[in-house]
Design a protein around this motif. Structure first.
Motif, PDB file in Angstrom:
ATOM      1  N   ARG A 112      -7.406 -11.116  49.599  1.00  0.00           N
ATOM      2  CA  ARG A 112      -6.890 -10.588  48.335  1.00  0.00           C
ATOM      3  C   ARG A 112      -7.924 -10.770  47.233  1.00  0.00           C
ATOM      4  O   ARG A 112      -8.201  -9.875  46.452  1.00  0.00           O
ATOM      5  N   ARG A 113      -8.544 -11.944  47.199  1.00  0.00           N
ATOM      6  CA  ARG A 113      -9.577 -12.218  46.195  1.00  0.00           C
ATOM      7  C   ARG A 113     -10.815 -11.356  46.428  1.00  0.00           C
ATOM      8  O   ARG A 113     -11.416 -10.866  45.486  1.00  0.00           O
ATOM      9  N   ALA A 114     -11.189 -11.181  47.697  1.00  0.00           N
ATOM     10  CA  ALA A 114     -12.354 -10.339  48.014  1.00  0.00           C
ATOM     11  C   ALA A 114     -12.086  -8.895  47.592  1.00  0.00           C
ATOM     12  O   ALA A 114     -12.993  -8.231  47.061  1.00  0.00           O
ATOM     13  N   GLN A 115     -10.867  -8.404  47.810  1.00  0.00           N
ATOM     14  CA  GLN A 115     -10.532  -7.050  47.377  1.00  0.00           C
ATOM     15  C   GLN A 115     -10.652  -6.915  45.872  1.00  0.00           C
ATOM     16  O   GLN A 115     -11.125  -5.899  45.357  1.00  0.00           O
ATOM     17  N   GLY A 116     -10.238  -7.931  45.153  1.00  0.00           N
ATOM     18  CA  GLY A 116     -10.301  -7.917  43.691  1.00  0.00           C
ATOM     19  C   GLY A 116     -11.720  -7.882  43.143  1.00  0.00           C
ATOM     20  O   GLY A 116     -11.940  -7.440  42.020  1.00  0.00           O
ATOM     21  N   LEU A 117     -12.677  -8.326  43.919  1.00  0.00           N
ATOM     22  CA  LEU A 117     -14.065  -8.336  43.472  1.00  0.00           C
ATOM     23  C   LEU A 117     -14.639  -6.930  43.339  1.00  0.00           C
ATOM     24  O   LEU A 117     -15.607  -6.726  42.612  1.00  0.00           O
ATOM     25  N   ALA A 118     -14.041  -5.974  44.028  1.00  0.00           N
ATOM     26  CA  ALA A 118     -14.567  -4.605  44.016  1.00  0.00           C
ATOM     27  C   ALA A 118     -14.173  -3.861  42.735  1.00  0.00           C
ATOM     28  O   ALA A 118     -14.698  -2.805  42.464  1.00  0.00           O
ATOM     29  N   PHE A 119     -13.265  -4.432  41.970  1.00  0.00           N
ATOM     30  CA  PHE A 119     -12.768  -3.718  40.781  1.00  0.00           C
ATOM     31  C   PHE A 119     -13.227  -4.347  39.498  1.00  0.00           C
ATOM     32  O   PHE A 119     -13.632  -5.410  39.405  1.00  0.00           O
TER      33      PHE A 119
END
Length: 119
Positions: A112-119
């Protein structure tokens, strides 16, 4: 070895050569190279040999969720060094490092945190 290499080595700790990584996984060193090329594993040259962090291997398999997390980090624009630094840097809100959380079956929060890094 550059200062950056030294920092990564300190964070990661133990490295496995392709041959050392392939043995417990029951695959060939060439398969490990393929996984690295596909961004499902990350490897760097250490002491003249392509190596992966030992913490990426859990028994006879890769750490659960690792390949997908590495793809997320790559898609977010992280270099190999940046991704390794992120995975192995302690985060008191997890607690521990992201790779420790994944090894302890707490990978959903890491992804979830890794996904958030893309935005």
């Amino acid at each position: 070895m550059t200062q950056s290499d030294s920092d990564i080595d300190t964070l990661v700790g133990t490295w496995l050569t392709l041959k050392e990584a392939a043995q417990p996984l029951g695959v060939s060193p060439n398969r490990i190279k393929t996984l690295i090329r596909e961004n499902r594993l990350m490897g760097v040259v250490r002491q003249g040999q392509l190596s992966i962090p030992a913490d990426f291997v859990d028994g006879h398999d890769l750490v659960k969720g690792l390949p997908g997390t590495l793809v997320l980090l790559t898609d977010a624009g992280f270099s190999t060094e940046e991704a390794l630094r992120w995975l192995f840097t302690p985060d008191e809100t997890l607690p521990g490092t992201p790779i420790q959380a994944m090894r302890e079956n707490r990978g959903t929060e890491v992804r979830r945190r890794a996904q958030g890094l893309a935005f």
